[in-house]
Design a protein around this motif. Structure first.
Motif, PDB file in Angstrom:
ATOM      1  N   ILE A   5      42.806  42.522  27.987  1.00 46.78           N
ATOM      2  CA  ILE A   5      43.010  41.479  26.985  1.00 46.78           C
ATOM      3  C   ILE A   5      43.264  40.161  27.696  1.00 46.78           C
ATOM      4  O   ILE A   5      44.041  40.090  28.645  1.00 46.78           O
ATOM      5  N   ASN A   6      42.620  39.106  27.236  1.00 41.29           N
ATOM      6  CA  ASN A   6      42.779  37.772  27.803  1.00 41.29           C
ATOM      7  C   ASN A   6      43.935  37.064  27.088  1.00 41.29           C
ATOM      8  O   ASN A   6      43.739  36.326  26.128  1.00 41.29           O
ATOM      9  N   ALA A  67      46.969  39.047  16.390  1.00 39.81           N
ATOM     10  CA  ALA A  67      46.574  39.985  15.338  1.00 39.81           C
ATOM     11  C   ALA A  67      45.075  39.910  15.078  1.00 39.81           C
ATOM     12  O   ALA A  67      44.425  40.937  14.879  1.00 39.81           O
ATOM     13  N   LEU A  68      44.524  38.714  15.101  1.00 40.20           N
ATOM     14  CA  LEU A  68      43.096  38.546  14.839  1.00 40.20           C
ATOM     15  C   LEU A  68      42.254  39.201  15.931  1.00 40.20           C
ATOM     16  O   LEU A  68      41.162  39.692  15.656  1.00 40.20           O
ATOM     17  N   LEU A  69      42.780  39.236  17.155  1.00 41.88           N
ATOM     18  CA  LEU A  69      42.057  39.913  18.234  1.00 41.88           C
ATOM     19  C   LEU A  69      41.831  41.376  17.890  1.00 41.88           C
ATOM     20  O   LEU A  69      40.772  41.931  18.169  1.00 41.88           O
ATOM     21  N   GLY A  70      42.807  42.007  17.255  1.00 41.40           N
ATOM     22  CA  GLY A  70      42.648  43.396  16.847  1.00 41.40           C
ATOM     23  C   GLY A  70      41.596  43.591  15.766  1.00 41.40           C
ATOM     24  O   GLY A  70      40.978  44.642  15.678  1.00 41.40           O
ATOM     25  N   GLN A  75      36.761  47.610  20.278  1.00 38.28           N
ATOM     26  CA  GLN A  75      37.106  48.393  21.462  1.00 38.28           C
ATOM     27  C   GLN A  75      38.626  48.576  21.561  1.00 38.28           C
ATOM     28  O   GLN A  75      39.096  49.600  22.055  1.00 38.28           O
ATOM     29  N   LEU A  76      39.390  47.591  21.083  1.00 40.83           N
ATOM     30  CA  LEU A  76      40.849  47.748  21.080  1.00 40.83           C
ATOM     31  C   LEU A  76      41.272  48.852  20.126  1.00 40.83           C
ATOM     32  O   LEU A  76      42.228  49.582  20.395  1.00 40.83           O
ATOM     33  N   LEU A 164      37.778  34.476  20.147  1.00 45.07           N
ATOM     34  CA  LEU A 164      38.352  35.742  20.610  1.00 45.07           C
ATOM     35  C   LEU A 164      37.301  36.839  20.691  1.00 45.07           C
ATOM     36  O   LEU A 164      37.363  37.692  21.570  1.00 45.07           O
ATOM     37  N   GLY A 165      36.344  36.822  19.780  1.00 47.78           N
ATOM     38  CA  GLY A 165      35.270  37.815  19.825  1.00 47.78           C
ATOM     39  C   GLY A 165      34.424  37.677  21.078  1.00 47.78           C
ATOM     40  O   GLY A 165      33.978  38.660  21.655  1.00 47.78           O
ATOM     41  N   GLN A 166      34.218  36.447  21.523  1.00 51.50           N
ATOM     42  CA  GLN A 166      33.384  36.201  22.692  1.00 51.50           C
ATOM     43  C   GLN A 166      34.150  36.412  24.000  1.00 51.50           C
ATOM     44  O   GLN A 166      33.639  37.023  24.932  1.00 51.50           O
ATOM     45  N   TRP A 167      35.374  35.892  24.067  1.00 57.29           N
ATOM     46  CA  TRP A 167      36.097  35.884  25.349  1.00 57.29           C
ATOM     47  C   TRP A 167      37.474  36.518  25.308  1.00 57.29           C
ATOM     48  O   TRP A 167      38.233  36.435  26.269  1.00 57.29           O
ATOM     49  N   GLY A 168      37.851  37.171  24.192  1.00 62.01           N
ATOM     50  CA  GLY A 168      39.206  37.692  24.043  1.00 62.01           C
ATOM     51  C   GLY A 168      39.544  38.910  24.873  1.00 62.01           C
ATOM     52  O   GLY A 168      40.687  39.168  25.153  1.00 62.01           O
ATOM     53  N   SER A 169      38.536  39.651  25.263  1.00 62.40           N
ATOM     54  CA  SER A 169      38.778  40.836  26.096  1.00 62.40           C
ATOM     55  C   SER A 169      37.528  41.132  26.902  1.00 62.40           C
ATOM     56  O   SER A 169      36.450  40.616  26.625  1.00 62.40           O
TER      57      SER A 169
END
Length: 173
Positions: A5-6, A67-70, A75-76, A164-169
């Motif tokens: 996670i970034n 929360a939005l990253l989840g 994959q998370l 976040l979808g592009q670079w969040g993880s």
């Protein structure tokens, strides 16, 4: 296979609601409509908040971004399914091997700006609109404040979700 996670990016994108809020609620954009539907006195919005309030806004924005990253990163969710196994921490365990096998199969699928933006926008509809509408009905306000706030939050969540979808993880070995 690891999922990283970034967290630095989460702290950066948490600034987006603050910046868009200053722009969106400025008197030349939505500020007049907003002020006509609230009891806020006619004073400059940016200068009316204390440092503590700005820090609170920022910390809440960090929570929203996390929360939005989840929501945007499936994959998370896969990792959450496997990480509860007692042997997940052991790199040679069956649960870790199954997790690695699923991640190998899924790869970077759906880790894109468009996918994240879609989930951010969709999240604004299914989470933000009901909360705003409920609050507005309770306060006996009209539809205009709900629409004003929802367009703001839809813009914020779409942009934050996309980033976040592009670079969040990232997925790597």
């Amino acid at each position: 296979m690891n999922l990283t996670i970034n967290f630095l990016l989460i702290t950066v994108v948490a600034l987006i609601p603050l910046v868009l809020g200053v722009l969106w609620f400025h008197p030349t954009l939505g500020g007049r409509i907003w002020r006509s539907n609230t009891t806020t006195a006619e004073q400059p919005l940016v200068h009316s908040f204390s440092v503590l309030q700005w820090l609170t806004f920022y910390l809440l924005s960090c929570l929203i971004a996390f929360a939005l990253l989840g929501f945007v990163n499936h994959q998370l969710s896969i990792m959450q399914l496997f990480s509860t196994a007692s042997d997940f921490g052991d790199t040679d365990s069956p649960s870790r091997a199954a997790f690695t096998q699923v991640l190998d199969l899924v790869g970077n699928r759906h880790l894109s700006f468009g996918h994240g933006a879609f989930h951010g926008f969709f999240g604004s509809i299914v989470f933000v609109v009901p909360i705003l509408a409920h609050s507005s009905m309770r306060e006996r306000r009209g539809f205009r404040p709900v629409l004003l706030y929802w367009v703001y939050w839809a813009s914020v969540m779409t942009l934050v979700g996309g980033i976040l979808g592009q670079w969040g993880s990232s997925i790597g070995n």
